[in-house]
Design an enzyme around this catalytic site. Sequence first.
Site, short mmCIF file in Angstrom:
data_model
loop_
_atom_site.label_atom_id
_atom_site.label_comp_id
_atom_site.label_asym_id
_atom_site.label_seq_id
_atom_site.Cartn_x
_atom_site.Cartn_y
_atom_site.Cartn_z
N GLY A 1 -7.01 53.97 0.14
CA GLY A 1 -5.83 53.50 0.88
C GLY A 1 -4.58 53.30 0.03
O GLY A 1 -3.75 52.44 0.36
N GLY A 2 -4.41 54.06 -1.06
CA GLY A 2 -3.21 53.89 -1.87
C GLY A 2 -3.10 52.44 -2.34
O GLY A 2 -4.09 51.81 -2.67
N SER B 1 -2.49 53.58 -11.07
CA SER B 1 -3.30 53.65 -9.87
C SER B 1 -3.41 52.29 -9.21
O SER B 1 -3.09 51.26 -9.81
CB SER B 1 -4.71 54.15 -10.23
OG SER B 1 -5.57 54.05 -9.11
N SER B 2 -3.89 52.31 -7.97
CA SER B 2 -4.22 51.06 -7.27
C SER B 2 -5.71 50.93 -7.03
O SER B 2 -6.16 49.98 -6.39
CB SER B 2 -3.51 51.02 -5.91
OG SER B 2 -2.13 51.09 -6.08
N ASP C 1 1.90 59.71 -8.19
CA ASP C 1 1.76 58.25 -8.34
C ASP C 1 2.72 57.70 -9.40
O ASP C 1 2.87 56.48 -9.52
CB ASP C 1 0.31 57.87 -8.70
CG ASP C 1 -0.56 57.66 -7.47
OD1 ASP C 1 -0.05 57.82 -6.34
OD2 ASP C 1 -1.74 57.34 -7.64
N THR D 1 -8.30 59.10 -0.47
CA THR D 1 -9.29 58.57 -1.42
C THR D 1 -10.61 58.20 -0.75
O THR D 1 -10.71 58.17 0.47
CB THR D 1 -8.69 57.35 -2.17
OG1 THR D 1 -7.43 57.70 -2.68
CG2 THR D 1 -9.55 56.84 -3.28
N GLU E 1 -5.59 62.02 -4.55
CA GLU E 1 -4.31 61.40 -4.19
C GLU E 1 -3.97 61.60 -2.72
O GLU E 1 -4.46 60.87 -1.91
CB GLU E 1 -3.19 61.81 -5.15
CG GLU E 1 -1.76 61.44 -4.77
CD GLU E 1 -1.51 60.11 -4.10
OE1 GLU E 1 -2.28 59.15 -4.24
OE2 GLU E 1 -0.48 60.02 -3.39
N THR F 1 -10.53 60.11 -6.01
CA THR F 1 -9.43 60.57 -5.17
C THR F 1 -8.92 61.92 -5.63
O THR F 1 -9.22 62.36 -6.74
CB THR F 1 -8.28 59.53 -5.23
OG1 THR F 1 -7.27 59.88 -4.28
CG2 THR F 1 -7.64 59.48 -6.61
N1 GLU Z 1 -3.53 57.86 -5.89
C1 GLU Z 1 -3.84 56.56 -5.37
C2 GLU Z 1 -4.14 55.59 -6.47
O1 GLU Z 1 -4.68 55.96 -7.45
C3 GLU Z 1 -4.99 56.59 -4.45
C4 GLU Z 1 -4.69 57.48 -3.30
C5 GLU Z 1 -4.84 56.81 -2.00
O2 GLU Z 1 -5.80 56.07 -1.78
O3 GLU Z 1 -3.99 57.05 -1.15
O4 GLU Z 1 -3.84 54.47 -6.37
#
Ligand code: GLU
Length: 596
Positions: free
Chosen positions: A499-500, A478-479, A455, A413, A433, A431
Site C-alpha cells: 500500500g505505498g 521505502s515504506s 520512490d 506490493t 512499485e 514489490t
Molecule cells: N514502492 C513502495 C515502497 O517501497 C511500495 C509500493 C506500494 O506498496 O505501492 O514503499
Amino acid sequence: MRSSRPTGSLVALVAAVALALGVGVAPASARPPHSGPGDKVPVATGYGGAVTTVDADATRVGLDVLRQGGNAVDAAVAAAATLGVTEPFSSGIGGGGFFVYYDAATGQVHTIDGRETAPMAMRSDSFVENGVSIPFADAVTSGLSVGVPGTPRTWATALEQWGSVDLRTALHGATEVARKGFVVDQTFADQTAANTARFSAFKSSAHLYLRHGAPPAVGSVFRNPDLAKTYDLLARNGVDALYTGKLADDIVETVQDPPAHKNSTLVVRPGLLELGDLASYQAPLRAPTLVSYRGLDVYGMAPPSSGGSTVGEALNILEASDLVGADPTQTLHHYLEASALAFADRNRYVGDPAFVDVPLAHLLSDGFAAERACLIDPAAALIKPVAPGVPDGDYTSCETAAVGTEGTDGQSTTHLTTADQWGNVVAYTLTIESLGGNGIVVPGRGFLLNNELTDFNFTDTQGGNDPNLPGPGKRPRSSMAPTIVLADGTPFLALGSPGGSTIITTVLQILVNRLDLGMDLPAAVAAPRATQRNTVAVQAEPGFDRTPLQALGHTFVDNPEIGAATAIEFLEDGALLAVAEPVRRGGGSAAVVQDR
Ligand code: GLU
C-alpha cells in the site's frame, strides 16, 4: 511477559468467494491440480507451521514446503516465487523487498535489504527536464525508473543464511504453477485490465497478459512458460544468472531500449542501467529497528525503508501519550496524530543511509517521542501538515507545532508471513512499485520490471535537505514495514502489508487495534482503516467511523481500500493464528500445517 498480551475471543471470518470455472485461455477441464479461489480462507488456527499470503496458490506452495520439512525461510521464498507468478503485478524477480526473520535457535531478529538500487549513472536531477520534473506517469512507464532488482539476491541470501533447502527446491512449486497454470480470479483480471493501455504499448507485455487483445477471463487458466524457464535457469545456475548472465543482457537491453510499439502514443524514456550495475548488486543484512511498546519488543526494517523508523516512532509517541484505559476515540485520535508527526520526521530525515546521515537512534528514542507527543492536544487535531521535529538529543521543550509540507505515495506490493515447527518466523514485503511495475515484460523472460526509482523525490521537497533525491547507486526510500513483535524474547506477532506509504499506517493501525483496542487479530486486520500521513485530510475507508474524530477537528476523504495485510499470532497454548484479509483485494489465504 506473556501474560501482558491482550486477550480477546477468536472471531471466525470466512470469505466465501466461489468463482465459477469457465472457459478462457484454456478449457476448464485443463484446470491445473492447484488451489482454486474457493480454497481460500482468511483465518486458520493450528500447529506445525503457518503461511499467509494474498493468494491461495502461494499459500499452498509455501505450506507444501513446510509439510516436506522445510523451514519458515524456505516457505517464504517458495511462496514469494509463486506470488511472482500469480500476483505478477505486485511482485516478482524484477523487483525488490525487505525480509525480516526471527531465528528461534538464537532468539535474534535479522533483516535483508533487497531494495532496488539506482544505476551509477543516475544524478539528483535525472527525473528533471528543462528545469521541471517529468510527468509522474511518464516516469512510471519508462526505463528510467528501473532499479537493479533485489528480489533474486534476497532469496539467495535468505536461503544461504537460514534456509534448509537450495534455490532449486524452493523454486519448484512456483515453477510448476508457472508451467501448468493457475485459475484467473477477479483480482488478477481487474489488475490486468487496469494495465491494458500501457501493456498494449509493449509487444512483450501484450503477448503475455493480453493474449487475445484483452485481459484473461476470470476462471480461465493462465500459464507463463517463459517465467517457468526463467525460474529453471535460476534453479540451475543460481541468481547470478540474472545479475551477470544472458538474462542480465536482456534486462539492460530492455531498460536502455524499451520495446514500445512504434505507433504507441506513450513517451517511454530509456533508462540508465548498465551491466555493471547488475553485477555489483548486493542485498545486505541490516540490523533491525527496535522499539519497546507496552512491554513488547517491536522489530522492523531499518533505512532505506522508513517502515521500521516510522512505525517505531509512532508507537513511542503513543506510549508517551499514556493511552492505557483511554476510550477508543482518544486512542484513534492519538493514532492519527502520532502517525502525522512521525511522517513529518520520516519525510525530513529518512533516506538511504549510505548517502544520508539518518538520525535513527534519535528518531526511535523515548526522549524525542516525548517531545513530539507533547504537541498532541486530546481535545483538538493538529493543523496538518505538521513540521518535522529536531532529533538533536535536547528534548526538554514542548514547542508549538509548526506547519510543514505534505508527502504522498502510490499503491501495490504484497506481503507474506510464515512460521515453522521450530519457531522461526518470516515477515516479508516485496514489490515492483506500481501495480504492474513499469509495464514492461522482459521479452521472452516472463516477468515485469520495477519502477522503484519513482520512490525518489524528483526535486527537493525539504528546503535543501531532502534525504530522498536520486543518486548514483542510491536506494530510494521505502515504506515497506515487515514487522515481528516478541514477548519475552519469543514471537507474539508478525505482520505487514502493501500500500505505498499507507503500509506504515496499516501496520500501525493493526498493532493499535490488537494491543490497545483489545481486538483479536482477525478483527484487527479486518477493521476499517484510516491513514494520516501528515496530510490535510485523513484518508479513510467507507466503514471507518469518522464522526467522533470529526468532532475533534479531523477532516476525511474517501479511500475505497487501504492495504492488504497478512499476519500470524503465536497464541499462549502454542497454536498459530494465521490471518489474511477477509475482503480487501479479493481476500487472502491463511493456512496452517495441522489444524487445531
Ligand atoms: N514502492 C513502495 C515502497 O517501497 C511500495 C509500493 C506500494 O506498496 O505501492 O514503499
